[in-house]
Design a protein around this motif. Structure first.
Motif, PDB file in Angstrom:
ATOM      1  N   GLU A   1      -4.327   6.352   8.593  1.00 53.11           N
ATOM      2  CA  GLU A   1      -5.581   6.064   7.887  1.00 53.11           C
ATOM      3  C   GLU A   1      -5.607   4.685   7.229  1.00 53.11           C
ATOM      4  O   GLU A   1      -6.652   4.242   6.775  1.00 53.11           O
ATOM      5  CB  GLU A   1      -5.821   7.120   6.776  1.00 53.11           C
ATOM      6  N   VAL A   2      -4.460   4.038   7.134  1.00 49.74           N
ATOM      7  CA  VAL A   2      -4.382   2.809   6.346  1.00 49.74           C
ATOM      8  C   VAL A   2      -5.302   1.716   6.923  1.00 49.74           C
ATOM      9  O   VAL A   2      -5.409   1.555   8.136  1.00 49.74           O
ATOM     10  CB  VAL A   2      -2.914   2.316   6.241  1.00 49.74           C
ATOM     11  N   VAL A   3      -5.970   1.037   6.033  1.00 51.05           N
ATOM     12  CA  VAL A   3      -6.850  -0.061   6.438  1.00 51.05           C
ATOM     13  C   VAL A   3      -6.273  -1.361   5.905  1.00 51.05           C
ATOM     14  O   VAL A   3      -6.067  -1.491   4.690  1.00 51.05           O
ATOM     15  CB  VAL A   3      -8.285   0.142   5.902  1.00 51.05           C
TER      16      VAL A   3
ATOM     17  N   LEU B   1       0.831  -1.206   0.000  1.00 47.81           N
ATOM     18  CA  LEU B   1       0.000   0.000   0.000  1.00 47.81           C
ATOM     19  C   LEU B   1       0.866   1.258   0.000  1.00 47.81           C
ATOM     20  O   LEU B   1       0.529   2.255  -0.644  1.00 47.81           O
ATOM     21  CB  LEU B   1      -0.934  -0.006   1.213  1.00 47.81           C
ATOM     22  N   ALA B   2       1.989   1.213   0.714  1.00 46.96           N
ATOM     23  CA  ALA B   2       2.893   2.370   0.746  1.00 46.96           C
ATOM     24  C   ALA B   2       3.462   2.636  -0.644  1.00 46.96           C
ATOM     25  O   ALA B   2       3.581   3.780  -1.082  1.00 46.96           O
ATOM     26  CB  ALA B   2       4.029   2.130   1.738  1.00 46.96           C
ATOM     27  N   ARG B   3       3.782   1.558  -1.345  1.00 43.17           N
ATOM     28  CA  ARG B   3       4.294   1.712  -2.710  1.00 43.17           C
ATOM     29  C   ARG B   3       3.243   2.384  -3.600  1.00 43.17           C
ATOM     30  O   ARG B   3       3.543   3.335  -4.313  1.00 43.17           O
ATOM     31  CB  ARG B   3       4.665   0.334  -3.273  1.00 43.17           C
TER      32      ARG B   3
ATOM     33  N   THR C   1       3.250  10.842   5.363  1.00 46.79           N
ATOM     34  CA  THR C   1       3.567   9.535   5.956  1.00 46.79           C
ATOM     35  C   THR C   1       2.673   9.266   7.161  1.00 46.79           C
ATOM     36  O   THR C   1       2.104   8.171   7.300  1.00 46.79           O
ATOM     37  CB  THR C   1       5.048   9.495   6.375  1.00 46.79           C
ATOM     38  N   ILE C   2       2.548  10.268   8.029  1.00 47.01           N
ATOM     39  CA  ILE C   2       1.731  10.093   9.229  1.00 47.01           C
ATOM     40  C   ILE C   2       0.271   9.843   8.826  1.00 47.01           C
ATOM     41  O   ILE C   2      -0.384   8.931   9.342  1.00 47.01           O
ATOM     42  CB  ILE C   2       1.857  11.329  10.157  1.00 47.01           C
TER      43      ILE C   2
END
Ligand SMILES: *Cc1c(COP(=O)(O)O)cnc(C)c1O
Length: 367
Positions: A364-366, A297-299, A358-359
């Motif tokens: 928020e990432v699920v 997801l970060a990518r 980043t924060i």
């Protein structure tokens, strides 16, 4: 004493380590204790002397070597202990110092991830007999490729001075190549392009077009590199970079303070800082139980999150561990950490906007 880390400079950090171990007379038949959850550079520096690296596990809940386990596993063949301040987090140096004094073993600090962290009010790199540094990408002071050392032990200092003339400058062509490589990456790099540049660098490394940490398949230490000093262009850059060390340190503190106060997510947990330590992070580590999906997801979101260290001897995969003497399952804490830890950048290119993104991403990432 060698107090100035620009006096004796070597092609890479692992070569500086090799010079220290050779200065101690370490050779075939000897063993050197190193931390699992490390980079392949460390066992390579040991193997280049002919000695055998012995991997010691991490302290539970920490990213640095366990002094108690270290003591219980020492054998009569072990001549030196290399203590690594992983990501800038100091190992428990009071215990290692006491152990070294009691056993007469040489203590070397791997300061490749920090210049400025302190433990019990004292800067790391000043506890043991010697310490070594690296100046490639990902380290606190980036000069291209290179390594150096400081030394507090007079006998070892004598040997380092005596052996330095045996090391040569790399060829002009190689220096030129490193110069071009440095400019290309420093022109391209910013946190939002981290993933693309990483892919490019890996590809170029496999094609042997750049000098990277690793070129895809592991075939043991490149012996010719262990005879070389730091390339002249990198050395000149190192002098300039060290002048702004205070600013780099301040920036890293500023970035990691925001990560610590801003990241509050079910996806990741912060790590404890050891008592008595003041950490200047090379990268800010977080623990997660969902490493692979989080990285994917970060990518996609173009957020710089690194998978360091992905293995107990980064970046070697399981099938290659034996080649540097690591036995699968021998350091369970390190293997667990390698499955759990991700790191965020703290270097001077990280802007306020990067930190906010980043924060926000992590909060928020699920998953
Ligand atoms: C980078 C690094 C080194 C040295 O790396 P070189 O590529 O040889 O300069 C040594 N130890 C650790 C923990 C490192 O991260």
């Amino acid at each position: 004493m060698i107090t100035d880390p620009t006096t004796f400079t070597y092609f890479r950090g692992r070569v500086a380590l090799y010079a220290l171990l050779r200065g101690l007379g370490i050779r075939e038949g000897d063993e050197v204790a190193i931390s699992a959850y490390t980079c392949v550079a460390v066992p390579e520096g040991v193997l280049a002397t002919g000695a055998r690296p012995v991997f010691f596990d991490l302290e539970p809940g920490s990213l640095t070597m366990d002094p108690a386990q270290c003591e219980s596993m020492l054998t009569s063949k072990v001549r030196a202990i290399i203590v690594q301040h992983t990501f800038g987090i100091p190992a428990r140096m009071s215990c290692f110092l006491e152990l070294a004094q009691r056993t007469g073993l040489t203590l070397i600090e791997d300061c490749c991830h920090t210049f400025s962290s302190t433990y019990a009010g004292r800067e790391v790199g000043r506890f043991g007999d010697a310490a070594f540094y690296s100046f490639e990408w990902g380290k606190p002071v980036v000069a291209g490729l290179g390594g150096s050392l400081v030394c507090w032990n007079p006998d070892l200092e004598h040997q380092i001075r005596a052996s330095y003339p045996e090391f040569e400058d790399p060829s002009r062509l190689r220096d030129l190549r490193l110069r071009g490589q440095y400019w290309a990456f420093s022109f391209l790099y910013r946190p939002s392009l981290f993933w693309r540049i990483r892919d490019l660098k890996n590809w170029l490394g496999r094609a042997k077009l750049v000098e990277g940490n690793y070129s895809g398949s592991y075939s043991g230490p490149a012996s010719e590199d262990f005879r070389l000093r730091m390339a002249p262009s990198c050395r000149a850059r190192l002098h300039r970079r060290l002048r702004s060390l205070d600013a780099v340190t301040e920036h890293s503190r500023w970035v990691s303070r925001q990560y610590r106060s801003g990241i509050c997510s079910r996806a990741v947990q912060h790590l404890d800082v050891p008592a008595g330590a003041e950490v200047v992070y090379a990268r800010y580590p977080l623990r997660t139980e969902h490493k692979e999906p989080l990285l994917a997801l970060a990518r996609a979101a173009r957020v710089e999150i690194a998978n360091w260290y992905a293995t107990p001897v980064h970046p070697l995969e399981r099938s290659q561990w034996e080649s540097v003497g690591y036995r699968a399952g021998s350091c369970p804490n390190a293997e667990r950490r390698a499955r759990e830890i991700i790191t965020l950048p703290t270097h001077p290119r990280v802007t306020h906007r990067d930190i906010t993104r980043t924060i926000h991403f992590l909060n928020e990432v699920v998953l």
